[in-house]
Design an enzyme around this catalytic site. Structure first.
Site, short mmCIF file in Angstrom:
data_model
loop_
_atom_site.label_atom_id
_atom_site.label_comp_id
_atom_site.label_asym_id
_atom_site.label_seq_id
_atom_site.Cartn_x
_atom_site.Cartn_y
_atom_site.Cartn_z
CB SER A 81 -0.97 -0.04 1.19
OG SER A 81 -1.99 0.91 1.05
CD GLU A 87 -5.31 -4.53 -3.84
OE1 GLU A 87 -5.41 -4.12 -2.68
OE2 GLU A 87 -4.24 -4.97 -4.33
CG HIS A 117 -5.44 -2.75 0.42
ND1 HIS A 117 -4.66 -2.59 -0.69
CD2 HIS A 117 -4.97 -1.86 1.34
CE1 HIS A 117 -3.76 -1.65 -0.46
NE2 HIS A 117 -3.92 -1.20 0.77
#
Length: 518
Positions: A215, A325, A421
């Site tokens: 991320s 995600e 995610h």
């Protein structure tokens, strides 16, 4: 004779005591102790300072050297984390609160090396959290699993949010680089400088440093791959769900945002801002964002341009993203509808909207929900990671490897979250046992597989080896990646028409921006 035996025993005990001072290691600041991990062969060193506390006059300055210390520094406790707001209640990313401080520029080391002469590959983890949250001491990032596989593992803290990324006209004027913002990235580079100077004391090889992150940590890896300031600080890069190939904010735009922020809390001058407490600054950030910017120093141009011109740090790359995600980051609202979704997408994509809806049909509410998740995945993550791999091999000489993580971790919310995610992190770190999720033997096998690829890559710049399924190099013409699902298997052209659409869209956006500037 008895006296000699007593002297010998005393010497033996004193020697044992030296080793019992928990494997003290000398680094640039002095001696630091550690402790055995859950596996006795792994030693853990926590809370080692790599820069001075960025407080007072050092707030919003590039990181300064850490002070030395006398005696043996206790390295058995994590440092405070950098100032941040906690994740909201109910977030799957929320963890137990930790002490916060501006004195937070520390790192942690896990090693199984028995000697400083071993020269093991080094992996430096840069945490995610949107550049506003997170720390190197988050339990998910425990480095013991990877250290047991033969690497020296390092996690770091870096300044976040307004403390790490504020740009302001006065900050630019006082800088001898005529730049402001991006301080968090300068922290990361200071940590890498520390690693280069000190990691051999832990049995690590300073010539084989791999930076990896997820991320915002992956954004960071991507930016470090682009900035000329990081040249020579790492030999390989791994990005998990995050890159910066879209349009980026300029220094001038960021300065205006910083000036508005300062005015919002009555801080008309830099002196006034520096006098504010961390609590005051953090509370005032609601409604403001402090992103990575093209500041003319850390980033002389946007990341896309740097790669397009072949000016990036040309190192081997692993890049990839996850199948779901958006489920944790942008959940479909209970009131979501096809009408609302199509209206939003028409506004966002303008002349490209008709083509968008051919690829992501949204005629019904259910279709719109599916289109929301798949387009979010492809727009925010899939396109970014494929673009990174493509540009790296087109303008550089190093190999790149692309992946797609589609494994759904087991748990009560698995049907809703899917391969969400950050779902891959526990698999990569080979520490699924630290989670409360009811992982199965198949998950543990996948974790062993993924962590082995990551360790091989850190060691040789190639994830392949042993009896692992072959991971083909990424080539734009074949567009083949490795999917991590029930196991690992190559897939060709996954989501290709959709990702090609975003190629065209961003190309048009950049062309329009150039026209506006001229």
């Amino acid at each position: 004779m008895i006296l000699l035996m007593r002297v010998g025993i005393c010497l033996l005990l004193s020697t044992a005591a030296v080793f019992a001072v928990d494997h003290a290691v000398r680094v640039s600041g002095g001696l630091v102790s550690g402790a055995s991990g859950n596996k006795r062969e792994i030693r853990v060193y926590k809370g080692i300072p790599y820069a001075a506390p960025p407080a007072g006059s050092l707030r919003w300055q590039p990181p300064a050297p850490a002070a030395s210390w006398r005696g043996i520094r206790d390295g058995t406790r994590f440092s405070p984390v950098c100032w941040q707001l906690p994740y909201p209640a109910g977030s799957i990313y929320r963890s137990a609160p930790q002490p916060t401080s501006e004195d937070c520029l520390y790192l942690n080391v896990w090693t199984g090396a028995r000697s400083e002469h071993e020269r093991r590959p080094v992996m430096v983890w840069i945490h995610g959290g949107a550049l506003t949250r997170g720390s190197g001491s988050t339990p998910t990032y425990d480095g013991e699993g990877l250290a047991a596989k033969g690497v020296v593992l390092v996690t770091i803290n870096y300044r976040l949010g307004v403390f790490g990324f504020l740009a302001h006209p006065e900050l630019t004027r006082e800088s001898n680089r005529k730049s402001s913002g991006n301080y968090g990235f300068l922290d990361q580079m200071a940590a890498l400088e520390w690693v280069r100077k000190n990691i051999s004391a832990f049995g690590g090889d300073p010539e084989r440093v791999t930076i990896f992150g997820e991320s915002a940590g992956s954004w960071s890896v991507n930016l470090l791959a682009a900035t000329p300031l990081a040249k020579g600080l790492f030999a390989r890069a791994i990005g998990e769900s995050g890159a910066n190939f879209g349009l980026m904010q300029t220094l001038g735009q960021a300065e205006k945002n910083g000036a508005r922020f300062a005015a919002s809390i009555g801080g008309g001058s830099l002196q006034t801002l520096r006098a504010k407490s961390p609590e005051e600054l953090l509370k005032a950030t609601e409604g403001f964002a402090f992103p990575a910017i093209v500041d003319g120093w850390v980033l002389p141009a946007d990341v896309y341009t740097i790669f397009a011109e072949g000016k990036q740090n040309d190192v081997p790359l692993i890049a990839g993203s996850n199948a779901d995600e958006g489920t944790a980051l942008s959940p479909w609202p209970a009131s979501g509808s096809a009408a609302a979704f199509t209206g939003n997408m028409q506004q966002r994509f303008g002349a490209f909207a008709a083509r968008f809806f051919e690829l992501y049909p949204a005629r019904t509410d259910d279709e719109a929900r599916i289109a929301h998740y798949s387009s979010y995945r492809d727009f925010v993550f899939g396109w970014q990671m494929r673009t990174w791999a493509r540009m790296a091999v087109r303008s550089g000489k190093s190999k790149a490897y692309l992946y797609y993580f589609s494994r759904t971790p087991p748990g009560p919310n698995s049907s809703t979250l899917g391969a969400y995610h950050a779902a891959e992190i526990g698999y990569v770190f080979h520490n699924l046992s630290l989670s409360s999720r009811p992982y199965q033997e198949s998950d543990r096998k996948l974790s062993d597989l993924m962590s082995s690829y990551w360790v091989n890559f850190a060691a040789r710049g190639d994830p392949n080896g042993g009896d692992l399924p072959k991971w083909p190099e990424y080539r734009p013409e074949s567009d083949t990646l490795l999917e991590f699902g029930d196991g690992a298997a190559p897939r060709k052209g996954l989501h290709r028409p959709r990702l090609d659409f975003f190629d065209d869209y961003f190309r048009a956006m950049r062309a329009r921006l150039e026209t506006e500037r001229n």
